[in-house]
Design a protein around this motif. Structure first.
Motif, PDB file in Angstrom:
ATOM      1  N   VAL A   1      -4.660   9.255 -11.102  1.00 24.45           N
ATOM      2  CA  VAL A   1      -3.592   9.360 -10.108  1.00 24.45           C
ATOM      3  C   VAL A   1      -3.994   8.470  -8.937  1.00 24.45           C
ATOM      4  O   VAL A   1      -5.134   8.504  -8.475  1.00 24.45           O
ATOM      5  N   LYS A   2      -3.055   7.655  -8.492  1.00 24.66           N
ATOM      6  CA  LYS A   2      -3.342   6.669  -7.454  1.00 24.66           C
ATOM      7  C   LYS A   2      -2.724   7.099  -6.131  1.00 24.66           C
ATOM      8  O   LYS A   2      -1.572   7.500  -6.093  1.00 24.66           O
ATOM      9  N   PHE A   3      -3.507   7.000  -5.086  1.00 22.17           N
ATOM     10  CA  PHE A   3      -3.021   7.226  -3.732  1.00 22.17           C
ATOM     11  C   PHE A   3      -3.005   5.876  -3.039  1.00 22.17           C
ATOM     12  O   PHE A   3      -4.006   5.161  -3.048  1.00 22.17           O
ATOM     13  N   VAL A   4      -1.886   5.533  -2.431  1.00 20.32           N
ATOM     14  CA  VAL A   4      -1.762   4.277  -1.701  1.00 20.32           C
ATOM     15  C   VAL A   4      -1.330   4.603  -0.284  1.00 20.32           C
ATOM     16  O   VAL A   4      -0.410   5.380  -0.073  1.00 20.32           O
ATOM     17  N   MET A   5      -2.027   4.005   0.679  1.00 17.15           N
ATOM     18  CA  MET A   5      -1.720   4.226   2.082  1.00 17.15           C
ATOM     19  C   MET A   5      -1.514   2.866   2.749  1.00 17.15           C
ATOM     20  O   MET A   5      -2.341   1.972   2.590  1.00 17.15           O
ATOM     21  N   VAL A   6      -0.406   2.726   3.458  1.00 20.79           N
ATOM     22  CA  VAL A   6      -0.091   1.506   4.184  1.00 20.79           C
ATOM     23  C   VAL A   6      -0.141   1.839   5.664  1.00 20.79           C
ATOM     24  O   VAL A   6       0.535   2.759   6.115  1.00 20.79           O
ATOM     25  N   VAL A   7      -0.962   1.105   6.406  1.00 26.40           N
ATOM     26  CA  VAL A   7      -1.078   1.325   7.850  1.00 26.40           C
ATOM     27  C   VAL A   7      -0.767   0.032   8.587  1.00 26.40           C
ATOM     28  O   VAL A   7      -0.872  -1.059   8.032  1.00 26.40           O
ATOM     29  N   ASP A   8      -0.399   0.181   9.829  1.00 23.54           N
ATOM     30  CA  ASP A   8      -0.081  -0.966  10.674  1.00 23.54           C
ATOM     31  C   ASP A   8      -1.354  -1.759  10.943  1.00 23.54           C
ATOM     32  O   ASP A   8      -2.376  -1.200  11.326  1.00 23.54           O
ATOM     33  N   SER A   9      -1.307  -3.071  10.743  1.00 20.67           N
ATOM     34  CA  SER A   9      -2.521  -3.869  10.927  1.00 20.67           C
ATOM     35  C   SER A   9      -2.879  -4.048  12.397  1.00 20.67           C
ATOM     36  O   SER A   9      -4.001  -4.436  12.715  1.00 20.67           O
TER      37      SER A   9
END
Length: 137
Positions: free
Chosen positions: A76-84
């Protein structure tokens, strides 16, 4: 900015983004990051089997966002996108956020009323993700 959980067959179980006006762009970012996740997993090969959890770190940066990944032993993959522009976030903080997310995901899997593979609809899980997003923003 975005938290997503992708099952081992590469369809989303949970996606939450703030703000919601760029949600389609975030969906695209998550799906493109799955290719990078698969490349990193295949490059690690046997080492993945020996570990209980796998923090993949920074998958790729864009001009506006940084994309981080994490894989469980059940793929199971967790992906997190944050502001650079958020330079206060360190790698250890991202890793601890993934662990917290993984623990909450495990709690959902232990629920006898949850069917594995269904979308995650849990108020407690939403509250935990919202508290993580407040910490990031």
């Amino acid at each position: 900015v975005l938290v997503s959980i992708i099952c081992s067959q590469n369809y989303p179980l949970y996606i939450r983004s703030v703000p919601t006006e760029n949600e389609l762009k975030f969906h695209y970012t998550v799906h493109t990051s799955l290719d990078v996740v698969d490349e990193k997993i295949s490059a690690m090969g046997k080492a993945l089997v020996d570990q209980r959890e796998l923090y993949l770190g920074l998958l790729y940066p864009t001009e506006d966002y940084k994309v981080y990944g994490y894989v469980t032993n059940s793929k199971v993959k967790f992906v997190m996108v944050v502001d650079s522009s958020n330079t206060a976030l360190r790698d250890n903080e991202i890793r601890s956020m993934f662990r917290k997310l993984h623990n909450s995901y495990t709690d959902i899997m232990c629920n006898p009323f949850y069917n594995p593979g269904d979308r995650i609809n849990s108020r407690a899980f939403d509250n935990m993700v919202n508290s993580m997003m407040v910490q990031v923003c």
